[in-house]
Motif scaffolding. Sequence first.
Motif, PDB file in Angstrom:
ATOM      1  N   THR A  77       4.867   2.842  -5.368  1.00  0.00           N
ATOM      2  CA  THR A  77       3.944   4.054  -4.923  1.00  0.00           C
ATOM      3  C   THR A  77       4.552   5.204  -4.906  1.00  0.00           C
ATOM      4  OG1 THR A  77       2.702   2.331  -3.159  1.00  0.00           O
ATOM      5  CG2 THR A  77       2.795   4.574  -2.777  1.00  0.00           C
ATOM      6  N   ASP A 136      -3.260   2.097  -7.122  1.00  0.00           N
ATOM      7  CA  ASP A 136      -2.089   1.602  -6.020  1.00  0.00           C
ATOM      8  C   ASP A 136      -2.602   0.301  -5.619  1.00  0.00           C
ATOM      9  OD1 ASP A 136       0.095   1.280  -4.969  1.00  0.00           O
ATOM     10  OD2 ASP A 136       0.113   2.792  -3.548  1.00  0.00           O
ATOM     11  N   GLU A 137      -2.281  -0.891  -5.806  1.00  0.00           N
ATOM     12  CA  GLU A 137      -2.598  -1.983  -5.127  1.00  0.00           C
ATOM     13  C   GLU A 137      -4.280  -2.001  -5.251  1.00  0.00           C
ATOM     14  OE1 GLU A 137      -0.296  -4.343  -4.710  1.00  0.00           O
ATOM     15  OE2 GLU A 137       1.353  -3.075  -3.976  1.00  0.00           O
ATOM     16  N   GLN A 163      -4.794   2.298  -2.335  1.00  0.00           N
ATOM     17  CA  GLN A 163      -5.035   0.977  -1.729  1.00  0.00           C
ATOM     18  C   GLN A 163      -5.990   0.661  -0.588  1.00  0.00           C
ATOM     19  OE1 GLN A 163      -0.934  -0.076  -0.876  1.00  0.00           O
ATOM     20  NE2 GLN A 163      -1.386  -2.070  -0.062  1.00  0.00           N
TER      21      GLN A 163
HETATM   22 MG   LIG Z   1       3.109   0.746  -2.314  1.00  0.00          MG
END
Ligand SMILES: [Mg+2]
Lengths: 103, 378, 227
Positions: free
Chosen positions: C46, C167-168, C91
């Motif tokens: 991240t 991110d994810e 995320q």
């Molecule tokens: Mg992360």
Amino acid sequence: MRKSSIFLIFILGCTLVLSLVFLDAHFQTAGDLPFLRQEIKVVETLKLTDLCLTTEARHTRHPSQADWHSPFQSHPGALDHFPSGAIIQPPETIIKGYEPHRQ
Amino acid sequence: MSHIVNKQRNILDFALSSLLRRKGRNLALVTVYTLVVFALASVMFFTQALKKEAALVLGATPELIVQKMVAGRHDLIPLSYIDQIKKIRGVAAVTPRLWGYYYDPLIRANYTLLVNDTYPLPEKTIAVGAGIARVRNAHRGSKINFFAYDGKPVVLQVRGILSEESELLSSDLILISAADFRRLFGIPAGYATDLTVQVRNQKEIATVAAKIQQFLPDTRPILRDEIMRTYEAVFDWRAGIVIVVLLGALLAFLIFAWDKAAGLSAEERREIGILKAIGWETADVLQLKFWEGLSVSLTAFLLGIILAYIHIFLAAAPLFATVIKGWSILYPNFRLTPFVSFSQIAVLFFFTVAPYTVATIIPSWRAATIDPDQVMRT
Amino acid sequence: MIELRHIRKVFNAGQPNEHVAVDDVNLAIGTGKVTVLRGPSGSGKTTLLTVLGCMARPTSGRILLQDREVTSLPARFLTAIRRKTFGFIFQQYNLIQGISVIENVMLPAYPNGDSLPALKQRAEKLLDLFNLRPKASARVEWLSGGEAQRTAIARALVNDPQVIIADEPTAHLDTKLSRELMEIVKEFKAQGKTIVIASHDPIVHDSPVIDKVVDMRDGRLIHSGAA
Ligand SMILES: [Mg+2]
Ligand SMILES: Nc1ncnc2c1ncn2[C@@H]1O[C@H](COP(=O)(O)OP(=O)(O)OP(=O)(O)O)[C@@H](O)[C@H]1O
């Protein structure tokens, strides 16, 4: 319609009303001139010194003519003694005479 | 140019959407805020109009009044003082005034009795103010009973009623003949209530007043300027009602400000973080908060002022009437001339819209300067 | 082409809790390619994405965007570059609650100063693309997880960014939705966009659209090669 348009129209409307208010004030003031002149004449001929705002006590009826001590001699409910004077009622025996009739 | 306008309108759109999310809360906020502005504006309009009218009208008041003082109280003045005052250089004329108060036990009201030589009334007749005519239900030809100082009844006939238009001055007045006045109050010949002094040169009023006080140390001169000043101060910030209203308004405002300052919830903080993360600059976020604050405060400001104008000048100030009335039952029915100025509006704007808007922006400032990457971790 | 040179990111520098999240990373991300950052939790994925996307400044090192040095630009320019060049998919979706789907999608474009009708048209096109048109005026908190995800993606695209950073993105999705997401990624790639994803989800790594997987551990790259 988008929200900002509605809001801007609303604000514009309010501003317009406010301008009308000013216009009204302007014309009222102008229209009141003869009446104010008459008031001035009343003051002049009757040799008045004060506005008749409240007849509650001598120093409130004629603030400019009051004795130096009159706020203390006059009605204890006077607002001079803030906040007590504004909140606490004078004793029953004293206010009785000033109260309107109650059936 | 259109770029800037578009941007601000877009941000305003979002600010309004944001506010509408908490519709109930923000509606309550606008309502209370409007009431605060309404109260402040009402006080301001009312006192300013009253002061202005007083200044205008009382400009015609006697330039110098001399009262005799006994033990700190206003007392009857011997007419022999007239000649002594006339001797002072610059004095044009000295006229006695006869006036006083009469308490009417029947309706429990106070009247102001006044003798006027310009319109001499025949004995046993009076002219009454519109307020008295109202509370006594009097009209031309009505007879009103008075009780003299010695308890003897005196019946006076109403010969005329003073114009309703000048009620702000004459509501409780009774014009009476000098003979009746003296009989009613037992004032011996050779005495008057006070004296009015005409001065030749307006610039010398203060000098003449000083001389009067020097020659007649038991007197108290009242200058026209002092009267005007009295009315300048009569509803200043120390006056009871004004303080009550101002304190109330201040309190309400502090609650807002506190709510704002403490009210930057985790939710709001998160939103600011998101905006930063999706590419809003700190300045953009602050503009958003500015619009949020301004839309609430401007709405309240405009509504409050319009309502206050209606209250004071179109509806004759019903809320203040009850306050001024106090314990008295004789209250003048007057309509104020709407003296309003842009400077008043500007002052109100400065004291209501500006602080609220700033109070909305300031707490967001810190939140808006956080690094945008923080939001990746929430 | 994005080039990272000797990127180092230190948190709480000089304090007892100093932490080196990213250490001496050299990486070239090809235009129009899909790059995946992989690594255990806390390895700095991240952090690297935020540095890469001009959200945070590296402690040291340089970032070149199309051969232009951006690390030393003042914050205002950096924000403008970020807004126009990068689209972020977080995320947690990070949608703004209480306002409509379409407003959420348009939000990143507000500071640009585009006219609302043009902006709306763009947003509606994106909503069509993600089958969200019927939900345009729904509040975001009423959306299902998949719809929220697609709204977040639509928002990332509204400024038509060259680079998409995610991110994810599959962390909250089931297998089916994850596969759908990879289809969308494929679509982007076909449009010539550069995509960088941080993920430890095998569905992402094993997807045929991936051009490059970068492995990270303790803030360093340990291996980089073709998928
Ligand atoms: Mg992360
Ligand atoms: N603001 C910060 N202050 C201090 N330490 C931080 C900060 N942000 C991140 N870290 C630390 O940096 C390290 C890398 O974090 P990062 O979020 O980049 O890891 P990650 O690879 O994304 O992990 P995950 O897979 O769990 O998301 C972690 O040890 C984290 O605790």
